[in-house]
Enzyme design. Structure first.
Site, PDB file in Angstrom:
ATOM      1  N   SER A  94      -7.055   5.431   0.364  1.00 28.95           N
ATOM      2  CA  SER A  94      -7.341   4.139  -0.247  1.00 28.95           C
ATOM      3  C   SER A  94      -8.810   3.786  -0.012  1.00 28.95           C
ATOM      4  O   SER A  94      -9.332   3.969   1.086  1.00 28.95           O
ATOM      5  CB  SER A  94      -6.448   3.049   0.360  1.00 28.95           C
ATOM      6  OG  SER A  94      -5.083   3.357   0.169  1.00 28.95           O
ATOM      7  N   GLN A 153      -5.760  -1.692  -6.722  1.00 26.88           N
ATOM      8  CA  GLN A 153      -6.328  -0.776  -5.734  1.00 26.88           C
ATOM      9  C   GLN A 153      -7.065   0.363  -6.425  1.00 26.88           C
ATOM     10  O   GLN A 153      -6.633   0.858  -7.460  1.00 26.88           O
ATOM     11  CB  GLN A 153      -5.228  -0.192  -4.849  1.00 26.88           C
ATOM     12  CG  GLN A 153      -5.736   0.727  -3.749  1.00 26.88           C
ATOM     13  CD  GLN A 153      -4.601   1.349  -2.939  1.00 26.88           C
ATOM     14  OE1 GLN A 153      -4.014   2.335  -3.336  1.00 26.88           O
ATOM     15  NE2 GLN A 153      -4.291   0.726  -1.801  1.00 26.88           N
ATOM     16  N   ASP A 201       0.813  -1.219   0.000  1.00 32.86           N
ATOM     17  CA  ASP A 201       0.000   0.000   0.000  1.00 32.86           C
ATOM     18  C   ASP A 201       0.849   1.273   0.000  1.00 32.86           C
ATOM     19  O   ASP A 201       0.313   2.373  -0.014  1.00 32.86           O
ATOM     20  CB  ASP A 201      -0.917  -0.005   1.236  1.00 32.86           C
ATOM     21  CG  ASP A 201      -1.989   1.077   1.194  1.00 32.86           C
ATOM     22  OD1 ASP A 201      -2.593   1.266   0.121  1.00 32.86           O
ATOM     23  OD2 ASP A 201      -2.214   1.736   2.220  1.00 32.86           O
TER      24      ASP A 201
END
Length: 288
Positions: free
Chosen positions: A227, A277, A203
């Protein structure tokens, strides 16, 4: 072992409270939010601790609310299925009585089969790129203040961007962003630790990749980012304390939502994981 890696392993070492119930904490770094990779890594730790003799191969997560770094995070694991070949867990992260994050994790036992994979990009090896110390001495003085402050902090994951020129205004029309990553110290040999550390690291740079085609970065004050969801597939064994190439690109940015994806390769070219993502990439009001 570096102090930053030691701190990361302590963050990932959840406290068991009851069957299927764990408590995690956040590093007290002064951040106003909990880093998304931390929650992904901790949730995977919680799931792994309820499964024996099988390794995770995929996880799909949603970020529901911003995390509060001042209070612990409670992880509740639901045992969805224990099958002959696959095991499924659902993990809910809770703070202040509300879910802030949810993740489903699938585990698979080892079995033989055919194989193929994508080819590792032809990029400079990590040893051919500026080291962290070289970045600090030679490149950091030319970086914007926000980028420089990020690189000045001691971190558990070392980053060696191939396209590091993007931080000093260079544009890359193809929109690709390749970063070599590894922990800044050796990890224990337990494969589960390496998987959870990779989940944490996956991430770090992915959402920022959505701005590469625009010659911008999330370090700029004009952007508000978060996110929204995160998916990780683990394909092959690896070590997170050896160099891994995180090859990233962003096929789409629209409606303030950026979609990015990445392939993670070992130095020998083995494809060890894939990531996708979607995140919020919003210009603050009054910014063009």
């Amino acid at each position: 072992m570096s102090s930053a890696v030691k701190a990361l392993l302590e963050i990932l070492d959840l406290e068991p409270l009851e069957v299927n119930l764990f408590r995690g904490r956040s590093p007290q770094t002064g951040w106003q939010r909990v880093f998304g990779g931390q929650v992904i890594g901790q949730a995977l730790v919680a799931a792994v601790r309820t499964v024996e003799n099988r390794t995770p191969h995929s996880m799909h997560a949603y970020f529901l609310l911003p995390g509060d770094p001042k209070v612990p995070i409670i992880y509740e694991v639901e045992r969805i299925r224990d099958g002959r070949s696959f095991t499924t867990r659902r993990v809910l992260a809770i703070q202040h009585g509300h879910p802030i994050f949810s993740m489903s994790v699938s585990f698979h036992n080892d079995e033989p089969g055919m194989t193929h994979q994508a080819t590792i990009p032809d990029v400079p090896a990590p040893d051919a790129l500026p080291s962290e110390s070289e970045v600090k001495q030679r490149i950091m003085p030319t970086m914007p203040d926000s980028v420089r402050r990020y690189y000045e902090r001691e971190r558990p994951i070392e980053l060696r961007p191939v396209e590091y020129g993007r931080y000093v205004g260079q544009k890359y029309p193809d929109g690709r962003f390749n970063v070599w990553i590894r922990t800044t110290g050796r990890l224990p040999d337990d494969p589960a630790i390496h998987q959870c550390v990779l989940a944490y690291a996956s991430d770090l740079t992915l959402l920022d990749t959505a701005l590469v085609p625009h010659g911008r970065t999330l370090f700029e004050q004009e952007f508000m980012a978060a996110s929204l969801d995160h998916a990780l597939w683990i394909h092959r064994p690896f070590r997170a304390d050896d160099w891994l190439l995180y090859a990233q690109d962003s096929p789409n940015l629209f409606g303030a939502r950026g979609f990015s994806r990445g392939l993670i390769f070992a130095r020998d070219g083995a494809l060890v994981a894939s990531v996708a993502q979607e995140g919020l990439v919003r210009l603050r009001r009054g910014e063009a």
